[in-house]
Design a protein around this motif. Structure first.
Motif, mmCIF file in Angstrom:
data_model
loop_
_atom_site.group_PDB
_atom_site.id
_atom_site.type_symbol
_atom_site.label_atom_id
_atom_site.label_comp_id
_atom_site.label_asym_id
_atom_site.label_seq_id
_atom_site.Cartn_x
_atom_site.Cartn_y
_atom_site.Cartn_z
ATOM 1 N N CYS A 26 10.037 -7.437 1.595
ATOM 2 C CA CYS A 26 9.489 -6.079 1.479
ATOM 3 C C CYS A 26 8.575 -5.752 2.656
ATOM 4 C CB CYS A 26 8.720 -5.940 0.170
ATOM 5 S SG CYS A 26 9.761 -5.957 -1.296
ATOM 6 N N ASP A 30 8.895 -2.689 5.290
ATOM 7 C CA ASP A 30 7.806 -1.756 5.599
ATOM 8 C C ASP A 30 7.574 -1.665 7.107
ATOM 9 O OD1 ASP A 30 5.409 -0.142 4.641
ATOM 10 O OD2 ASP A 30 4.418 -1.684 5.827
ATOM 11 N N ARG A 45 6.554 6.398 4.058
ATOM 12 C CA ARG A 45 5.543 5.436 3.617
ATOM 13 C C ARG A 45 4.600 6.044 2.583
ATOM 14 N NH1 ARG A 45 2.944 2.005 8.297
ATOM 15 N NH2 ARG A 45 2.778 0.469 6.638
ATOM 16 N N GLN A 49 4.006 4.175 -0.830
ATOM 17 C CA GLN A 49 2.671 3.820 -1.291
ATOM 18 C C GLN A 49 2.433 4.237 -2.730
ATOM 19 O OE1 GLN A 49 -0.061 5.509 1.516
ATOM 20 N NE2 GLN A 49 0.320 3.949 3.094
ATOM 21 N N SER A 52 4.097 1.489 -4.623
ATOM 22 C CA SER A 52 3.868 0.138 -4.107
ATOM 23 C C SER A 52 3.505 -0.846 -5.230
ATOM 24 C CB SER A 52 2.764 0.154 -3.048
ATOM 25 O OG SER A 52 1.558 0.659 -3.602
#
Length: 261
Positions: A26, A30, A45, A49, A52
């Motif tokens: 992961c 990212d 992102r 997030q 996440s």
């Protein structure tokens, strides 16, 4: 220490192995989004997030599910000479399936899938970095190569030995060959677990921002220590001056009790 310790220790090792490799996959994804998809990385992102914690929870649950056979079948077996922590199966068909299922799942989900994800992501990252006109790109490429090399160096021997051991499970073999295979399996497993200790160095201390903040914290702690020592010395000097002054004043007095403190 009994069956509960046998299950707990081997289960913890198994969960740690699965979770660490899947989380590293992961992390590589990212970094792929942040570097290769730089233009769209902000939007992507932000969405990631939000989820996440959910992603991390799913990975830990997967690690627990993949480790269930280890938690179920590992037991403390008492022998005449010694006791050993080992998997115990019931039924011939069940034993054959589980003996193949556990190492196959470990090789597939604990090594091959994370390795494929990392190789794809970091290959694209290296191509992007080499195209960029940045004087730090060579250092970044070295960091990427180090991360991939250490992962392969730690996990490949263990999975190769595990594959060899699995192929020999249903074949006749001498005690000497079995002992050598188990010894190699134990050594290579220790090297694979060592990778979990190297992860903080590879993924934190190599980073420029983390290293800068860490050095700043060390400087602040040193400054605080120096201030504490200096203040302690200053207070001690002040106390000494006060005591000496009191003694001098008391020496002019006829009463000897003035020296008592």
């Amino acid at each position: 220490m009994g069956t509960w310790a046998c299950k707990l220790l081997n289960g913890a090792y198994s969960i740690n192995l699965y979770s660490s490799t899947l989380l590293l996959a992961c992390i590589s994804g990212d970094r792929y989004i942040a570097i290769v998809q730089a233009r769209r990385s902000v939007k992507i992102r932000r969405r990631i997030q939000v989820y996440s914690r959910l992603i991390c929870t799913v990975i830990w649950l997967l690690a627990l599910v993949f480790s269930l056979p280890t938690l179920i079948f590992y037991k403390q077996v008492e022998d005449m000479d010694a006791s050993e922590c080992m998997p115990v199966y019931y039924g011939n068909n069940n034993a054959k399936v589980v003996k193949i299922l556990i190492p196959s799942t470990q090789m597939l989900m604990g090594f091959l899938v994370p390795l494929m994800v990392m190789m794809f992501c970091y290959s694209c990252i290296m191509v992007t970095l080499l195209k960029a006109k940045n004087f730090r790109k060579h250092k970044a490429v070295r960091v990427v190569l180090t991360v991939v090399f250490v992962f392969i160096f730690c996990h490949l021997p263990y999975n190769v030995v595990l594959l060899v051991h699995t192929t020999k499970l249903f074949k006749n073999r001498t005690c000497k060959v079995e002992q050598d295979t188990l010894m190699m399996l134990s050594i290579s497993r220790s090297v694979a677990y060592l990778h979990c200790c190297l992860n903080p160095i590879l993924y934190a201390f190599i980073g420029v921002k983390f290293r800068g903040h860490f050095c700043q914290i060390m400087k602040d702690l040193r400054c605080l220590g120096q201030r504490y020592i200096y203040s302690g010395r200053s207070s001690q000097q002040t106390s000494d001056l006060y005591i000496s002054a009191k003694i001098v004043v008391g020496s002019n007095n006829e009463n000897p009790s003035s020296f008592t403190m």
